[in-house]
Structure formats: C-alpha cells, structure tokens
Design an enzyme around this catalytic site. Structure first.
Site, PDB file in Angstrom:
ATOM      1  N   HIS A  24      -6.904  -3.602 -16.486  1.00  0.00           N
ATOM      2  CA  HIS A  24      -7.485  -3.316 -15.075  1.00  0.00           C
ATOM      3  C   HIS A  24      -8.039  -1.917 -14.379  1.00  0.00           C
ATOM      4  CE1 HIS A  24      -8.506  -5.163 -10.992  1.00  0.00           C
ATOM      5  NE2 HIS A  24      -7.856  -6.047 -10.930  1.00  0.00           N
ATOM      6  N   SER A  65     -12.313  -4.394  -0.811  1.00  0.00           N
ATOM      7  CA  SER A  65     -13.390  -3.622  -1.711  1.00  0.00           C
ATOM      8  C   SER A  65     -13.794  -2.631  -0.497  1.00  0.00           C
ATOM      9  CB  SER A  65     -14.482  -4.159  -2.059  1.00  0.00           C
ATOM     10  OG  SER A  65     -15.333  -3.383  -2.825  1.00  0.00           O
ATOM     11  N   GLN A  73     -10.042 -13.066  -3.722  1.00  0.00           N
ATOM     12  CA  GLN A  73     -11.442 -13.884  -3.504  1.00  0.00           C
ATOM     13  C   GLN A  73     -12.026 -13.657  -5.146  1.00  0.00           C
ATOM     14  OE1 GLN A  73     -14.837 -16.043  -1.526  1.00  0.00           O
ATOM     15  NE2 GLN A  73     -13.794 -13.767  -0.670  1.00  0.00           N
TER      16      GLN A  73
END
Length: 748
Positions: free
Chosen positions: A442, A558, A659
């Site tokens: 990641h 973000s 999400q």
C-alpha cells in the site's frame, strides 16, 4: 484496504492504516502484532475525496463551512437533509484544472471551481496542471478541532488535563507557534510538507507483517476455469492488460483524474499512478525504504515474476525488442506450470520470508544477499513489473469471504501463503479454483488508484478479442527461468519461524463479507444526502450498539487536489453522531422519532462538514503529525502535547473505515489496525452495500459477524426514520445564503 506493543503513533514513528494507510486504504496502525504473539512489529484503500464520488446533491450552504470547531448538537428545524458532501471514491471523471488561487499572504481557501466538460477535455496531464500546494491549517484552528473531536471520547477529568496541555502548547510565543513557523518554512521548500512524514508514519516505520496488517486486497468476481489452460489464458490476458496499461503510463497518456461530488471538476495529482509498476518496498531493520525503479542507468524492466507452487520464475514480456502477444504469454505460462510441477527441482519457499515482520525479514534478507545467487534472484524480483501468482485450489467453498481470505493471507503456509512476494506493489492472483484478485503493497499509492488500474485491466480481459494489441509471434521463445536460492541453516530457521507466524495471523483473523440488500445508494440519494456520510453514521450506530461507546474513527479522505497529496483523516465519531446513537439506543423510548430524525440529520451534516474540511486540506491529523515530527527533530524530549493520553488515544483507531466503490464486479478488504479494533471497508452500489468487516479472534470484545449484524440493524433503523420525511420535503437544505469555506491557512 489497510494495524498494530506499545509503539503507538504518538510515541513511535510507526503507524498504518487510511490512514489507512489507510489506506484507505484506513487508520495509522498501532504497532502491535496482529496475532498478539508475533514479534516485531500500515494503510483506503478507497479514499474519500478521491477522483470520484457519489454525486449526491448540492451541499447545504454550511456544508463547506469549517466548524469553529464542530458545534455541540443543535436540533435542526427544517425537514430537509443536508446535501451530499460526497465521499468521492468511485469512477473518476477525466478532466482538467480551473483554479483561482488567492494572492500570496491571504488565508482564504483557494476557490476551486467546477470545470466545464469542454474545458476539461483540453487539459494537460497533472504534472502540467499547476496544482496548488497543500495548505498549512491555522494552529489554533487545529488545536480547537482536536479538543472538540476528543472531548466526548474521554473522561471529563482527562479532558480538562488535556485541555490545559493544549493551551500551554498553543500559547502565544510558545512551542506550538515555533513549530508552526518551522512548518510554514518547510511548506515553502517542499512540494508537500507532510508527504515524507506521512509515508514513514503510516507505512515505512511500521514493523508489522504486511499480510492482513498492511496490505489490502481487491477480489475479482469468481472465474470459472474448467481446465488449467483456462486459468492460464486468463492470466495471459491479465498480463497483456498490464503491459498495455503500463505503456499508457510510460507515455503519460492517461488523462488527469478530476474530482466528482464536492468541488467537482478539480484536477487531481496523478503521481501515484507512476508507482504502480515501478515501486518496491525494501525491508529495513528499523525502517523500510520505498524504492522507485526509475534509474537512468538500469534498463527499464521487461519481465514479470510468476509464482507457482511456491517457486518463482522470470517471464520476459519483451523478446527481440517485441512485446509478447497474449498467445505467446499463454505458451510461456504453460512452460512455467510444467517446470513448477517437477518436484525434484523445487526449492525452499523463500516467499514466506516476505510475510514476516519487517525487521525479521530485513535480518533474513541480510543473510540471503551474502550469496551471489540469492542477490541475482532478489534483483530480478525487486525490478520486475509485477507478480502473477498461479494459486492452487484453496480447498474451501468459494464464498466471497473465503476468496477474500485467500487474497489477504493465502490460507497460510499449507495453502498459498508462500506463493507470494509481499514487498512488490502489485501481485495478481489467478487461482485454479477461480479465486482471482490483486494483493497491494500500500505504501506507493492509495486505494482509488489501485481500483482505477484494476478496472482498466478487467475491462481489457473481457474485451481482449477487440482491444488486444498483438505483436508478431516470436518463433523460438526461450524457456522462462526459475529463480535459484541457496539456503543456509540460518535461512531455514527464518523460514520455519515465518511459516509459524503466518499461521497465527491466519487463525487470528475474524473476517466476513456481508451484503446489505435492503437498499443501496439510490435510496440514500433520494434522501438528498451523501451515501458515504449516511453509511459512516450507520457504522457509528453499529459500534455503539455493541460497545456502548464511540471511539476514534478513521475514514480516508483524499487530498490529491494538492501536489503529491495522499490522504488525511475524517474523524467520524462526532459529537452529533454520539447524540444520535444515544437517542436510538440508550433513550429509544424517551426520544420521539421526529427528534431522532433531526439528530440523524445533524450527524450527517457534521460528517459532511468534516469531509469538506478534510478534502480541502484543513483536517487535523496530518497537521498534528507534522508538528510532532518537527518537535521530535528540534526538541530533546517530545512535548507533553504528544505524550498525553488523549493524543495517544486519538491515534488508536478502533474503527478503521474506507469507502471503495467500484464500477465492475469486485471489492476491497483489509484487516484491523489495532488489536481491539475493526476494519470496515464498504462498497456502495445502487441497490446494495457490500461490507468487508475484520477483527481479531484474540480480542474477546470484538466479533465481525456481530458487527455486520449491527450494521444491518442500524441501516434498517435509519431507513425507517427516513420514512418519516414526506417526499415533498426530501430536498437539499436551503442554499440561498452563500456558502462559506474553512480558513485555508497559509498559502504558498
């Protein structure tokens, strides 16, 4: 998509998930073994405010206003929902920038306008779009918001103590102002003042094993492979798609992502895309290193590593200056399967070492590289484009849950857990039983970038007959090469230890995939609110139902609107959420339904406001992290502010959420970030919502299945409350007054 003794974020440098690594992929991980017994020692996948989002509705005029800080609960007096401050994490729009930035010295938010489609189509790549620098929030604003976020999560005595510490830290002429000034100087000198601190804290300082603790997985729809050749044809098509997508990246031909939902049309930083196939996480004894394969000396990698039967093979994808066709790739994969089946040639499962704690793997690697054969093999893996793992059947039912587990940890040493190399950023898994997906390291990129890449690849696979770029076949294809290893008794000991630790991780993970099918985002949008905010409030209600308290919560947001932006944290456990969940549970009979509805609106409105604050660079987590790291460098001792129990607690994300919506049939999942926590990744679809819930069996307080049940009950209760709202009143809150924006702090 993405952890966990006592080197917590407030004390040590380590951390993952949002964030999670999260992430998400998720929250910064408390540095503690996933299995509690493991030595050593993130992450969201989907990211709110990413390149896309649920369109929702126009925001309430105050939705974009920075709460000064989040106000105490005041019942709403209008029946309308707050507008959707979209969680922005679905299919992105491709567009370009239209920024109006205030003159230097002003502290107002940049006016980020919606971009007309015609204008968007003409915009250049993100490197040329002139993205603004990430702003530095005002110090007093961050400190006030921090206290407001934690006041209802700690005892009154602890809060008063922490309040005094914060006031001393932020006093005029005090240490806080000194550190703030240093941060402003850092902002002037760097493209992004938090990126290095964030990367180290979230990922590279974390000593935990990557499987479950840090690496999220994306699970594809189940495939049906009648024979081995069908499995290999799928793998060949996938590799062909990787090569086509990489060619687009290499030529900078991928259009710039632009945000949808809140402040739609804003261009997003594309830098993360260029780490998809060129990154490698090198283990270190105290800190890992993220290596980018962009050397002007070394040639561009032209090979993929294929893992089969725990063996590793070099598959050259360019031979005699020609890219292999899909048919050529299939032929080479058949050779690899045949070579791997020769038991006389099998070597120890070296990939297991990459599943160990990062310090343990670094120690083992130091031993490995003493031999030139091992150095050569490691070099081939570290410089490859990606891994393709041809898995054996998992031997279990192919439910969503079991397929996800195969991706998260491979089922352990006895199954496919050694058929991996976790340091590589992308590992595409193609199982003989139809279990397929991708395992992600990641640290180089966030969840939405992974989703965009993966959706492109799956579309390529399904449309390969029309889209495949075929090169002329090479008549004589040299056989793929098996990577060789020389294993000393010391390495054999490391392998045995790694295998045992991986089994503990496998046994300790409590994981379930749950599909809520009573309604999806279509219904939520009809209520004129953000699906993401709605679901986040449902998660708070579910947690409170089980544990009768709220806890620090991480949701990825973000910040790709800014240069080199990654993520910040939306703190979803708001005072408004607490007021709502108490009314629904503790005072169920005493509070009328109409008042519960007003409280629900307030909770969604607060969630929406914090979302806007986060995606515009005004959240508190990155700011406090940077101040802490500057203090660590400047001061003999870490300031009391960052040693205080409230601060330490604020970074133990018991609920780590993200999400990750998709437009194709797939979903994302990851593990918890603290030993007593939950991971909750969700994928809102028009008529359903898919949840991936994770926790640890070793914690007697948590249960993934019970949490999933509580989520179901919460979503149904919230739907029933929505039914109280007459259809004629189901509209956004009044938007006549001009929306104001949070202070944008100090602009570069």
């Amino acid at each position: 998509m993405g952890l966990r003794t006592a080197k917590k974020r407030g004390l040590g440098g380590g951390g993952k998930w949002k964030r999670e690594e999260g992430g998400g992929t998720r929250g910064r991980r408390e540095v503690r073994p996933a299995c509690f017994l493991q030595s050593g020692g993130r992450g969201d996948p989907g990211d709110v405010g990413g390149p896309a989002g649920n369109p929702g509705c126009s925001p309430h005029p105050r939705a974009a206003t920075r709460p000064p800080p989040l106000p105490a609960h005041t019942p709403a007096h209008t029946p309308e929902w707050c507008g959707a401050a979209s969680a922005e994490a679905a299919e992105p729009r491709r567009a370009g920038p239209h920024l109006c930035i205030p003159a230097p010295g002003l502290t107002k938010t940049p006016i980020l306008e919606k971009v007309p489609r015609k204008m968007a189509a003409k915009t250049p790549s993100s490197e040329e779009s002139g993205l603004p620098k990430l702003p530095v929030p005002p110090l007093q604003q961050t400190l006030a918001t921090y206290l407001q976020c934690m006041r209802h999560l700690v005892s009154e005595e602890q809060f008063r103590k922490s309040q005094a510490i914060v006031q001393q830290f932020g006093a005029p002429g005090g240490l806080g102002e000194t550190l703030q000034q240093k941060l402003l100087e850092r902002q002037e000198k760097t493209a992004n003042w938090v990126s290095e601190y964030w990367l180290n804290d979230m990922y590279l300082n974390n000593r935990l094993a990557l499987p479950v603790n840090s690496s999220p997985a994306v699970i594809f729809a189940r495939q049906h492979f009648p024979g081995t050749d069908d499995q290999l044809r799928f793998a060949a098509s996938l590799i062909s798609g990787v090569l086509s997508y990489k060619a687009l990246l290499d030529s900078h031909s991928i259009p710039t992502d632009c945000a949808k939902g809140q402040l739609s049309g804003q261009p997003l930083c594309m830098k993360q895309y260029y780490g998809l196939f060129s990154s490698y996480r090198l283990p270190g004894h105290t800190q890992d290193t993220l290596v980018a394969q962009n050397s002007s000396i070394m040639p561009e990698p032209e090979h993929v590593i294929v893992a089969c039967c725990n063996q590793f093979f070099v598959l050259d994808v360019v031979i005699n200056f020609r890219r292999l066709s899909e048919g050529d790739l299939f032929t080479q994969l058949r050779k690899i399967v045949k070579m791997a089946s020769n038991e006389d040639e099998r070597l120890p499962p070296i990939g297991l070492l990459t599943s160990d704690g990062r310090s343990e793997w670094a120690e083992a690697r130091t031993v490995l590289v003493k031999d030139s054969t091992n150095r050569d093999s490691l070099d081939m893996i570290e410089r490859c484009i990606c891994l393709v793992c041809l898995d054996a059947p998992g031997g279990v039912e192919l439910s969503d849950t079991h397929r996800a587990l195969q991706l998260l940890h491979g089922g352990g040493y006895s199954k496919n857990g050694a058929n991996r190399w976790y340091d590589k950023s992308l590992q595409f898994v193609v199982g003989r039983d139809g279990t397929c997906g991708v395992v992600c390291e990641h640290s180089p990129f966030d969840g939405i970038v992974l989703v965009q890449c993966t959706e492109h690849l799956l579309k390529h696979v399904t449309q390969s007959s029309r889209k495949l770029i075929r090169a002329d076949s090479v008549s004589e294809l040299p056989a793929p090469r098996r990577l060789r290893w020389k294993c000393s008794p010391e390495i054999q000991g490391h392998l045995a230890s790694s295998a045992e630790k991986l089994q503990r991780i496998v046994k300790n993970l409590d994981f379930i995939v749950y599909k809520f099918d009573n309604y999806g985002k279509t219904f939520i949008k009809k209520q004129k609110c953000s699906p993401d905010a709605f679901i986040q409030v449902a998660l708070q209600l579910a947690f409170y139902r089980l544990h009768r308290r709220l806890v620090p919560t991480y949701e990825s947001a973000s910040i790709r609107r800014f240069q080199e932006g990654r993520v910040d944290n939306i703190r979803s456990a708001t005072p408004e959420a607490l007021a709502f969940v108490r009314a629904v549970t503790d005072h169920k009979a005493a509070v009328p339904a109409s008042e519960k509805l007003l409280l629900l609106k307030d909770a969604i409105r607060a969630q929406t406001a914090y979302t806007v604050m986060a995606i515009t660079g005004m959240a508190i987590d990155n700011h406090l992290l940077a101040l802490r790291e500057l203090a660590r460098a400047m001061c003999k001792e870490l300031p009391e502010m960052f040693m205080d129990e409230t601060y330490l607690m604020s970074n133990r994300f018991v609920l780590s959420t993200s999400q990750v919506p998709t437009t194709t049939e797939m979903f994302c999942c990851y593990g918890p970030v603290v030993p007593n926590g939950y991971g909750a990744c969700y994928n809102p679809q028009p008529e359903t919502i898919l949840f991936c819930i994770s926790s640890f069996h070793s914690c007697k307080e948590t249960s993934s299945s019970k949490f999933a049940k509580a989520v179901e009950e919460s979503l149904i209760d919230m739907r029933d409350l929505c039914s109280l709202l007459p259809p004629t009143e189901s509209k956004p809150l009044a938007t006549k007054e001009k929306a104001t924006r949070p202070s944008q702090g100090h602009q570069p």
